[in-house]
Enzyme design. Structure first.
Site, PDB file in Angstrom:
ATOM      1  N   MET A  90       0.831  -1.214   0.000  1.00  0.00           N
ATOM      2  CA  MET A  90       0.000   0.000   0.000  1.00  0.00           C
ATOM      3  C   MET A  90       0.867   1.266   0.000  1.00  0.00           C
ATOM      4  O   MET A  90       0.903   2.002   0.973  1.00  0.00           O
ATOM      5  CB  MET A  90      -0.927  -0.019   1.216  1.00  0.00           C
ATOM      6  CG  MET A  90      -1.848  -1.228   1.240  1.00  0.00           C
ATOM      7  SD  MET A  90      -2.566  -1.542   2.868  1.00  0.00           S
ATOM      8  CE  MET A  90      -1.185  -2.347   3.710  1.00  0.00           C
TER       9      MET A  90
ATOM     10  N   GLN B  73     -10.881   3.181   0.659  1.00  0.00           N
ATOM     11  CA  GLN B  73     -10.509   4.475   1.226  1.00  0.00           C
ATOM     12  C   GLN B  73     -11.371   5.584   0.624  1.00  0.00           C
ATOM     13  O   GLN B  73     -11.942   6.411   1.343  1.00  0.00           O
ATOM     14  CB  GLN B  73      -9.032   4.780   0.946  1.00  0.00           C
ATOM     15  CG  GLN B  73      -8.032   3.919   1.672  1.00  0.00           C
ATOM     16  CD  GLN B  73      -6.606   4.225   1.232  1.00  0.00           C
ATOM     17  OE1 GLN B  73      -6.379   4.778   0.152  1.00  0.00           O
ATOM     18  NE2 GLN B  73      -5.639   3.874   2.055  1.00  0.00           N
TER      19      GLN B  73
ATOM     20  N   THR C 294       2.556   1.527   5.845  1.00  0.00           N
ATOM     21  CA  THR C 294       1.791   2.624   5.276  1.00  0.00           C
ATOM     22  C   THR C 294       1.388   3.550   6.406  1.00  0.00           C
ATOM     23  O   THR C 294       1.150   3.083   7.531  1.00  0.00           O
ATOM     24  CB  THR C 294       0.523   2.120   4.553  1.00  0.00           C
ATOM     25  OG1 THR C 294      -0.384   3.199   4.337  1.00  0.00           O
ATOM     26  CG2 THR C 294      -0.198   1.055   5.349  1.00  0.00           C
ATOM     27  N   ASN C 295       1.320   4.834   6.137  1.00  0.00           N
ATOM     28  CA  ASN C 295       0.819   5.774   7.138  1.00  0.00           C
ATOM     29  C   ASN C 295      -0.704   5.769   7.192  1.00  0.00           C
ATOM     30  O   ASN C 295      -1.303   5.630   8.256  1.00  0.00           O
ATOM     31  CB  ASN C 295       1.303   7.196   6.820  1.00  0.00           C
ATOM     32  CG  ASN C 295       2.728   7.450   7.238  1.00  0.00           C
ATOM     33  OD1 ASN C 295       3.020   7.804   8.369  1.00  0.00           O
ATOM     34  ND2 ASN C 295       3.653   7.289   6.293  1.00  0.00           N
ATOM     35  N   THR C 296      -1.337   5.935   6.034  1.00  0.00           N
ATOM     36  CA  THR C 296      -2.780   6.156   5.994  1.00  0.00           C
ATOM     37  C   THR C 296      -3.569   5.046   6.660  1.00  0.00           C
ATOM     38  O   THR C 296      -4.526   5.305   7.408  1.00  0.00           O
ATOM     39  CB  THR C 296      -3.251   6.329   4.541  1.00  0.00           C
ATOM     40  OG1 THR C 296      -2.633   7.492   3.980  1.00  0.00           O
ATOM     41  CG2 THR C 296      -4.761   6.479   4.463  1.00  0.00           C
TER      42      THR C 296
ATOM     43  N   CYS D  89       3.725  10.171   4.377  1.00  0.00           N
ATOM     44  CA  CYS D  89       3.257   9.135   3.465  1.00  0.00           C
ATOM     45  C   CYS D  89       4.495   8.380   3.022  1.00  0.00           C
ATOM     46  O   CYS D  89       5.522   8.996   2.699  1.00  0.00           O
ATOM     47  CB  CYS D  89       2.516   9.732   2.275  1.00  0.00           C
ATOM     48  SG  CYS D  89       1.894   8.481   1.139  1.00  0.00           S
ATOM     49  N   THR D  90       4.416   7.066   2.995  1.00  0.00           N
ATOM     50  CA  THR D  90       5.627   6.278   2.802  1.00  0.00           C
ATOM     51  C   THR D  90       6.192   6.375   1.399  1.00  0.00           C
ATOM     52  O   THR D  90       7.310   5.913   1.153  1.00  0.00           O
ATOM     53  CB  THR D  90       5.366   4.810   3.174  1.00  0.00           C
ATOM     54  OG1 THR D  90       4.194   4.334   2.498  1.00  0.00           O
ATOM     55  CG2 THR D  90       5.142   4.674   4.676  1.00  0.00           C
ATOM     56  N   GLU D  91       5.457   6.998   0.460  1.00  0.00           N
ATOM     57  CA  GLU D  91       5.999   7.202  -0.891  1.00  0.00           C
ATOM     58  C   GLU D  91       6.741   8.526  -1.059  1.00  0.00           C
ATOM     59  O   GLU D  91       7.427   8.725  -2.068  1.00  0.00           O
ATOM     60  CB  GLU D  91       4.866   7.166  -1.939  1.00  0.00           C
ATOM     61  CG  GLU D  91       4.277   5.795  -2.200  1.00  0.00           C
ATOM     62  CD  GLU D  91       3.194   5.420  -1.216  1.00  0.00           C
ATOM     63  OE1 GLU D  91       2.796   4.254  -1.193  1.00  0.00           O
ATOM     64  OE2 GLU D  91       2.759   6.307  -0.440  1.00  0.00           O
TER      65      GLU D  91
END
Length: 236
Positions: free
Chosen positions: A13, A55, A86-88, A200-202
């Site tokens: 994710m 989401q 993932t953060n979200t 956010c991990t991206e």
């Protein structure tokens, strides 16, 4: 010497950030252990498209159920803790924790500890709109660490969110998007942010410390360091 426990990584994710998690977990573990060591991991990579649709539709309980089932699978396979990459989706951390008997290594905690250790009390947050606009993330920073979080204005939040989903999650990196993130960060600093959370991990696929006028807190790197701490605790 006792064998370190297995860390269950719940990823996918997106796959772009999960690949970075895998790299950082192993490089951190090898740096501490030396030689040819690599981190003892179990990885469950979910299909992100259905989760992202949930989401968008606000079907968080259904999304949490998907991740809870994946967490149970990791537990059955022998994991001793869960790392949600993932953060979200930490919005559904409670569902994942309640799915079995494993601890969840929460992404906010390592970030909050790092911000507090740096002596900062007010930071800006770049993340998905869900993370920036809901309380599950900023509320934990406030309640557990006494940290005030600033988010971009409505246009800035929309741009940050769009770039994450339309570009970074698809492994697309654009120079104009990098400049837009820089502009958003400058605005946050002008409003009083003493640091910036890359929440956010991206995001680190696009920007780094050199793109920010203040210290940045890379949640992916901080999360993986905390995970290696867990792996090596009582298992040196």
């Amino acid at each position: 010497m006792s064998r370190p426990p297995l860390l269950g990584v719940l990823g996918g994710m997106s796959w772009t950030s999960t690949s970075e998690y895998y790299r950082l977990l192993n490089s951190e573990y090898a740096a501490r252990q030396g030689g040819l060591h690599s981190a003892p991991l179990l990885l469950h990579s979910v299909d992100f498209a259905p989760v992202a649709a949930m989401q968008q539709a606000g079907e968080w309980e259904a999304a949490g159920a998907v991740l809870a089932e994946a967490a149970r699978g990791l537990e059955r396979a022998g994991a001793g803790a869960i790392l949600l990459a993932t953060n979200t989706m930490h919005k559904v951390a409670g569902q994942i924790e309640g799915a079995g008997g494993l601890p969840l290594l929460h992404i906010v905690d390592g970030t909050g500890e790092a911000i507090r250790a740096a002596g900062l009390s007010r930071v800006g947050l770049l993340a998905t709109a869900f993370t920036m606009e809901q309380d599950f993330y900023t509320g934990r920073l406030r309640d557990r660490f006494g940290i005030e979080t600033l988010v971009p204005d409505a246009v800035g939040r929309a741009d940050v969110h769009r770039i994450i989903y339309d570009e970074l999650c698809r492994d697309v990196v654009r120079e104009d998007s990098r400049e837009r993130y820089r502009e958003v960060m400058r605005d946050l600093v002008a409003r009083g942010a003493q640091g910036i959370i890359y929440g956010c991990t991206e995001i680190t696929l696009l920007v780094g410390q050199n793109d920010s006028p203040v210290p940045v807190f890379d949640t992916t790197r901080l999360h993986t360091r905390a995970a290696v701490d867990w792996l090596l605790r009582d298992h040196p």
